[in-house]
Design an enzyme around this catalytic site. Sequence first.
Site: not given
Ligand code: FAD
Length: 351
Positions: A165, A249, A347
């Site tokens: 992570r 998580s 996280e």
């Molecule tokens: C129901 C649920 C289940 C999940 N299960 C998992 C799992 O099994 N494993 C896991 O690892 N995670 C899990 N997650 C967490 C999450 O889905 C991941 O971390 C995902 O990759 C976040 O993507 P996002 O586009 O929503 O990021 P966001 O929430 O929009 O952003 C997260 C961070 O990344 C940065 N960011 C986003 N895009 C960019 C970019 N293009 N360039 C630079 N920075 C950027 C943002 O500024 C922020 O700091 C889960 C979340 C939920 C709600």
Amino acid sequence: MNIEKNINLSEYTTIKLGGNAKYFVKCENTAELKRAFEYAKQNSLQTFILGGGSNIVFPDSGFNGLIIKTSGNEIKIISESNESAEVFVSAGTEWDKFVEWSVESGFTGIECLSGIPGCTGAVPIQNVGAYGQEVSSTITKLHTTDKTTLEEKFFNNTECNFDYRQSIFKGDLKDKYIITGVEFELSKIKEVNFKYPDLKREIEQSEDFKNISSRTGKLKYIRNKVIEIRKRKGMVVDEADSDSISCGSFFTNPVISYEDYKDRLKRFPEFRLINSFSAKGGIKLSAAKLIEVSGFGRGYEENGAGISTKHSLALINKGGSSTALIRLAQKIQTAVYNKFDITIQIEPIVA
Ligand SMILES: Cc1cc2nc3c(=O)[nH]c(=O)nc-3n(C[C@H](O)[C@H](O)[C@H](O)COP(=O)(O)OP(=O)(O)OC[C@H]3O[C@@H](n4cnc5c(N)ncnc54)[C@H](O)[C@@H]3O)c2cc1C
């Protein structure tokens, strides 16, 4: 470029929290992203890049600057051999759409990462992982733009410093680069993966799976099984499931040294109840179990923030506020620390 004003961020996050963004813009490609950053610079606005909003908690006061949301959809095979395919995916592409495409194409490497919400540009940030796979094992190159100079820069896999992570983009280079696209190497020959215990048990018991002979058929079966297991745990975003109003998580599993592990076993009789696994750097502990044994069970609720009834690692919004959610998270951290002298880390990004 369509810059909107006073946009409610709770509508753009899976935990449905956060106040208003002063300015908000959607960008489909590198050129649009650059233009948005130039605009912010000219108008002295602070910026925040938003993907699918599934790993972020914005404050109740919102964001007094420009939110730049990645959007769009581009999946392109760059090169292909008998063994593998190199694929470029733009940052705004929905991650699970790409996983589905990969499975349908018969490519292995990310099938166990099915059902994870968010955009592809965010997956390298915390080296997304689930069910025995981490995205870092398939990433070959990142396309990025420096937020200050707006110059393009590429990172190879080693330069990303991937760990559990973690990546350099959560560490030394936090908030310094916009990830505009990700290149992956997916396999056409490696066996489909289901070594993770929960998944392995269910797949080995399945007569249906034994009868599937095609590679794509097996991959599709695994993808569906992963999504089914995730749904049971409230880990797939689903309007009908209030336990999925979360960031997934909320805490990472702590890794402690073997000496610290033995020490905690001696000092705290209940430490025996905590599931543990050997991991890089020592022993990885189940944060879910630490939380439960410290007095915070599934379904716990206070001030509209709670713990999922399906998974004690997921904090959920039950009509509360970001403040209430963070207070609950801190209360849980303190309880675990007081009980076992162990700090569990949050996280998601708390903006
Ligand atoms: C129901 C649920 C289940 C999940 N299960 C998992 C799992 O099994 N494993 C896991 O690892 N995670 C899990 N997650 C967490 C999450 O889905 C991941 O971390 C995902 O990759 C976040 O993507 P996002 O586009 O929503 O990021 P966001 O929430 O929009 O952003 C997260 C961070 O990344 C940065 N960011 C986003 N895009 C960019 C970019 N293009 N360039 C630079 N920075 C950027 C943002 O500024 C922020 O700091 C889960 C979340 C939920 C709600």
